[in-house]
Scaffold this motif. Structure first.
Motif, PDB file in Angstrom:
ATOM      1  N   THR A  12       0.826  -1.216   0.000  1.00 27.56           N
ATOM      2  CA  THR A  12       0.000   0.000   0.000  1.00 27.56           C
ATOM      3  C   THR A  12       0.860   1.266   0.000  1.00 27.56           C
ATOM      4  N   GLY A  13       2.175   1.108   0.122  1.00 28.93           N
ATOM      5  CA  GLY A  13       3.059   2.278   0.206  1.00 28.93           C
ATOM      6  C   GLY A  13       3.487   2.781  -1.160  1.00 28.93           C
ATOM      7  N   PHE A  14       4.467   3.645  -1.147  1.00 24.28           N
ATOM      8  CA  PHE A  14       4.929   4.305  -2.367  1.00 24.28           C
ATOM      9  C   PHE A  14       5.414   3.291  -3.427  1.00 24.28           C
ATOM     10  N   LYS A 102      12.265  -0.015  17.900  1.00 29.31           N
ATOM     11  CA  LYS A 102      11.799  -1.411  18.035  1.00 29.31           C
ATOM     12  C   LYS A 102      10.831  -1.755  16.902  1.00 29.31           C
ATOM     13  N   GLU A 103       9.937  -0.809  16.609  1.00 34.68           N
ATOM     14  CA  GLU A 103       8.950  -1.088  15.558  1.00 34.68           C
ATOM     15  C   GLU A 103       9.619  -1.166  14.178  1.00 34.68           C
ATOM     16  N   ILE A 104      10.644  -0.341  13.982  1.00 38.93           N
ATOM     17  CA  ILE A 104      11.354  -0.379  12.693  1.00 38.93           C
ATOM     18  C   ILE A 104      12.006  -1.761  12.504  1.00 38.93           C
ATOM     19  N   ALA A 133      15.374  -4.580   0.789  1.00 39.38           N
ATOM     20  CA  ALA A 133      16.520  -4.341   1.665  1.00 39.38           C
ATOM     21  C   ALA A 133      16.948  -2.921   1.318  1.00 39.38           C
ATOM     22  N   SER A 134      18.029  -2.447   1.916  1.00 37.53           N
ATOM     23  CA  SER A 134      18.356  -1.047   1.652  1.00 37.53           C
ATOM     24  C   SER A 134      19.838  -0.829   1.407  1.00 37.53           C
ATOM     25  N   ALA A 135      20.114   0.089   0.480  1.00 38.88           N
ATOM     26  CA  ALA A 135      21.501   0.462   0.171  1.00 38.88           C
ATOM     27  C   ALA A 135      22.122   1.234   1.332  1.00 38.88           C
ATOM     28  N   ARG A 164      20.003  -6.794  10.191  1.00 38.93           N
ATOM     29  CA  ARG A 164      19.099  -7.757  10.817  1.00 38.93           C
ATOM     30  C   ARG A 164      17.991  -8.191   9.851  1.00 38.93           C
ATOM     31  N   TRP A 165      17.556  -7.258   9.046  1.00 42.67           N
ATOM     32  CA  TRP A 165      16.508  -7.523   8.041  1.00 42.67           C
ATOM     33  C   TRP A 165      17.018  -8.583   7.047  1.00 42.67           C
ATOM     34  N   GLU A 166      18.222  -8.350   6.530  1.00 46.12           N
ATOM     35  CA  GLU A 166      18.793  -9.301   5.561  1.00 46.12           C
ATOM     36  C   GLU A 166      19.115 -10.645   6.206  1.00 46.12           C
ATOM     37  N   ARG A 183      18.753  -4.442  -2.394  1.00 45.99           N
ATOM     38  CA  ARG A 183      19.232  -3.289  -1.615  1.00 45.99           C
ATOM     39  C   ARG A 183      18.962  -2.008  -2.397  1.00 45.99           C
ATOM     40  N   MET A 184      17.767  -1.464  -2.191  1.00 47.53           N
ATOM     41  CA  MET A 184      17.366  -0.294  -2.986  1.00 47.53           C
ATOM     42  C   MET A 184      17.985   0.989  -2.447  1.00 47.53           C
ATOM     43  N   ALA A 185      18.432   1.813  -3.372  1.00 49.25           N
ATOM     44  CA  ALA A 185      18.848   3.174  -3.012  1.00 49.25           C
ATOM     45  C   ALA A 185      17.576   4.016  -2.878  1.00 49.25           C
ATOM     46  N   ILE A 186      17.733   5.294  -2.576  1.00 50.77           N
ATOM     47  CA  ILE A 186      16.572   6.179  -2.453  1.00 50.77           C
ATOM     48  C   ILE A 186      15.807   6.124  -3.772  1.00 50.77           C
ATOM     49  N   THR A 187      14.548   5.752  -3.671  1.00 50.96           N
ATOM     50  CA  THR A 187      13.784   5.481  -4.885  1.00 50.96           C
ATOM     51  C   THR A 187      13.005   6.728  -5.293  1.00 50.96           C
TER      52      THR A 187
HETATM   53  N1  LIG Z   1      11.365   4.395  -0.720  1.00 57.98           N
HETATM   54  C1  LIG Z   1      12.676   4.242  -0.712  1.00 57.98           C
HETATM   55  O1  LIG Z   1      13.438   5.112  -1.171  1.00 57.98           O
HETATM   56  C2  LIG Z   1      13.288   2.974  -0.159  1.00 57.98           C
HETATM   57  C3  LIG Z   1      14.666   2.734  -0.326  1.00 57.98           C
HETATM   58  C4  LIG Z   1      15.229   1.584   0.200  1.00 57.98           C
HETATM   59  C5  LIG Z   1      14.447   0.669   0.872  1.00 57.98           C
HETATM   60  N2  LIG Z   1      13.109   0.930   1.040  1.00 57.98           N
HETATM   61  C6  LIG Z   1      12.305  -0.064   1.781  1.00 57.98           C
HETATM   62  O2  LIG Z   1      11.355  -0.596   0.882  1.00 57.98           O
HETATM   63  C7  LIG Z   1      10.116  -0.828   1.560  1.00 57.98           C
HETATM   64  C8  LIG Z   1       8.992  -0.125   0.813  1.00 57.98           C
HETATM   65  O3  LIG Z   1       9.291   1.271   0.717  1.00 57.98           O
HETATM   66  P1  LIG Z   1       8.140   2.356   0.543  1.00 57.98           P
HETATM   67  O4  LIG Z   1       8.806   3.626   0.238  1.00 57.98           O
HETATM   68  O5  LIG Z   1       7.081   1.821  -0.341  1.00 57.98           O
HETATM   69  O6  LIG Z   1       7.599   2.404   2.047  1.00 57.98           O
HETATM   70  P2  LIG Z   1       6.173   2.895   2.584  1.00 57.98           P
HETATM   71  O7  LIG Z   1       5.529   3.813   1.610  1.00 57.98           O
HETATM   72  O8  LIG Z   1       6.402   3.367   3.979  1.00 57.98           O
HETATM   73  O9  LIG Z   1       5.334   1.529   2.605  1.00 57.98           O
HETATM   74  C9  LIG Z   1       5.667   0.464   3.462  1.00 57.98           C
HETATM   75  C10 LIG Z   1       4.443  -0.339   3.792  1.00 57.98           C
HETATM   76  O10 LIG Z   1       4.766  -1.171   4.913  1.00 57.98           O
HETATM   77  C11 LIG Z   1       3.619  -1.363   5.703  1.00 57.98           C
HETATM   78  N3  LIG Z   1       3.949  -1.134   7.117  1.00 57.98           N
HETATM   79  C12 LIG Z   1       4.175   0.048   7.742  1.00 57.98           C
HETATM   80  N4  LIG Z   1       4.402  -0.151   9.056  1.00 57.98           N
HETATM   81  C13 LIG Z   1       4.308  -1.491   9.241  1.00 57.98           C
HETATM   82  C14 LIG Z   1       4.401  -2.318  10.382  1.00 57.98           C
HETATM   83  N5  LIG Z   1       4.638  -1.817  11.597  1.00 57.98           N
HETATM   84  N6  LIG Z   1       4.257  -3.666  10.225  1.00 57.98           N
HETATM   85  C15 LIG Z   1       4.000  -4.190   9.001  1.00 57.98           C
HETATM   86  N7  LIG Z   1       3.865  -3.445   7.884  1.00 57.98           N
HETATM   87  C16 LIG Z   1       4.023  -2.123   8.021  1.00 57.98           C
HETATM   88  C17 LIG Z   1       2.556  -0.359   5.289  1.00 57.98           C
HETATM   89  O11 LIG Z   1       1.459  -1.061   4.739  1.00 57.98           O
HETATM   90  P3  LIG Z   1       0.053  -1.225   5.541  1.00 57.98           P
HETATM   91  O12 LIG Z   1      -0.095  -0.024   6.435  1.00 57.98           O
HETATM   92  O13 LIG Z   1      -0.969  -1.270   4.458  1.00 57.98           O
HETATM   93  O14 LIG Z   1       0.173  -2.517   6.288  1.00 57.98           O
HETATM   94  C18 LIG Z   1       3.234   0.479   4.218  1.00 57.98           C
HETATM   95  O15 LIG Z   1       2.383   0.757   3.129  1.00 57.98           O
HETATM   96  C19 LIG Z   1      10.282  -0.311   2.997  1.00 57.98           C
HETATM   97  O16 LIG Z   1      10.527  -1.420   3.844  1.00 57.98           O
HETATM   98  C20 LIG Z   1      11.502   0.590   2.911  1.00 57.98           C
HETATM   99  O17 LIG Z   1      12.261   0.604   4.113  1.00 57.98           O
HETATM  100  C21 LIG Z   1      12.516   2.034   0.533  1.00 57.98           C
END
Ligand SMILES: NC(=O)c1ccc[n+]([C@@H]2O[C@H](COP(=O)([O-])OP(=O)(O)OC[C@H]3O[C@@H](n4cnc5c(N)ncnc54)[C@H](OP(=O)(O)O)[C@@H]3O)[C@@H](O)[C@H]2O)c1
Length: 331
Positions: A12-14, A102-104, A133-135, A164-166, A183-187
């Motif tokens: 549901t995220g970006f 902790k939640e992260i 994963a993340s760069a 820890r994630w990986e 391992r995604m960079a800033i998207t």
């Molecule tokens: N955007 C970037 O530049 C980037 C770069 C490197 C890595 N990443 C990683 O790629 C993933 C997706 O990125 P994104 O930008 O799409 O992130 P996002 O917009 O924050 O979306 C992440 C999704 O994770 C779910 N979520 C949030 N908190 C949660 C929790 N406590 N437990 C379980 N699910 C939870 C949410 O879905 P619901 O609320 O619908 O459950 C949310 O839509 C993330 O893990 C991020 O760390 C992103």
């Protein structure tokens, strides 16, 4: 890509919504979300749009999950799937309090474990599991680029999260399902970080951040989709891959390019003290902009993958062109 069954946890995220838009018309996309289907589809995605649904002509179904435990209704969807992508995780764009930290951690490891278990219990396991994963796993690098072979790690909070994630992903034994850690960079796309960047630029605050010499690794969202299709197609590929465009730039170059493309001549620089104050006020951390992320996609390039957006100028132009004008113009 056509006629595939794709599960996107945290879709549901970006990034998840961009991938759902890319594949949702010609494939069967199933999104796992902690929100109820009604809440999810009614939700504004933070970009002035609600989430994509069947009403928009997409084959997208939303299933509830808690991101922690396997439940029959969603686990069954993994049967015979072509691709499972796990993007779930609490956003790191917050203050690093003990509770948020902790939640992260937990949101990423719990979701990864639950998917691993569901895959192991499937009668016909999915073909490919891609975990986000993340760069950011690499150190603050100002001297040399970091890749999968020689990259170095530090032990600050965000690196610990990535490790820890990986590790949790690596520990999941799924003998019949190939695994890729991305391992995604800033998207960069029409949402995510582009929204605050454009807000800064249009209010005249889009200058360099800090000394502006920190490196900025980035990837265009279309290349994330293309890379996933590449992983699906090339069945010999597995393991860890950096997903960063081959042309990282400095923060200063990135900001000036964005100003040029959006037609904003003035961009006041933000010194570190101001960034710290601003981060405190808006509830985030300066590390997200001051860390020097210098990451290159060595392994992906070795496989023959080519980036559609290798240069940041072209990437930003393509994104800004499609963004609603209100995000980068006053009028
Ligand atoms: N955007 C970037 O530049 C980037 C770069 C490197 C890595 N990443 C990683 O790629 C993933 C997706 O990125 P994104 O930008 O799409 O992130 P996002 O917009 O924050 O979306 C992440 C999704 O994770 C779910 N979520 C949030 N908190 C949660 C929790 N406590 N437990 C379980 N699910 C939870 C949410 O879905 P619901 O609320 O619908 O459950 C949310 O839509 C993330 O893990 C991020 O760390 C992103």
């Amino acid at each position: 890509m056509k006629n595939k069954k794709i599960i996107i946890a945290g879709g549901t995220g970006f990034i998840g919504q961009a991938l759902a838009a890319r594949w949702g018309k010609e494939n069967n996309v199933i999104i796992l979300s902690r929100q109820s289907a009604t809440a999810a589809t009614g939700k504004n995605n933070g970009f002035g749009k609600r989430l994509l649904t069947a009403d928009d002509g997409y084959y997208i179904t939303y299933w509830h999950w808690d991101g922690r435990f396997v439940e029959k209704h969603w686990a069954e969807e993994l049967e015979g799937a072509d691709l499972v992508i796990n993007l779930a995780g609490k956003s790191v764009n917050c203050r690093y309090t003990a509770e948020n930290k902790k939640e992260i951690f937990d949101s990423r490891t719990d979701a990864t474990r639950a998917i691993g278990q569901a895959i192991r219990e499937a009668t016909v396991p999915p073909k490919l599991w891609i975990n986000a994963a993340s760069a950011t796993i690499y150190r603050h690098a100002t001297d040399t680029s970091q890749d999968e072979y020689t990259g170095e790690y530090q032990n600050d909070f965000s690196v610990q999260v990535c490790k820890r994630w990986e590790k949790t992903f690596d520990e999941q034994r799924t003998p019949f399902t190939r695994k890729v850690a991305m391992r995604m960079a800033i998207t960069l796309g029409q949402g995510g970080v582009m929204v605050p960047y454009l807000n800064l630029v249009k209010t005249g605050l889009g200058g360099r951040q800090g000394n502006g010499r920190q490196m900025y690794s980035w990837v265009h969202i279309d290349d994330v989709g293309r890379a996933i299709e590449w992983f699906l197609e090339h069945t010999e590929l597995e393991g860890v891959f950096n997903l960063a465009a081959p042309g990282p730039v400095t923060n200063s170059y990135f900001m000036s390019t964005l100003r040029r493309i959006t037609g904003h001549k003035i961009g006041l620089p933000a010194p570190v003290w101001l960034l710290k104050l601003g981060a405190l006020l808006i509830g985030t951390e300066t590390e997200l902009i001051l860390k020097s992320r210098w990451v290159v996609p060595t392994k992906l390039l070795e496989t023959g993958f080519t980036f559609q957006y290798a240069r940041v100028d072209a990437a930003l132009r393509s994104i800004v062109r499609k963004m609603p004008r209100r995000l980068y113009h006053f009028f």
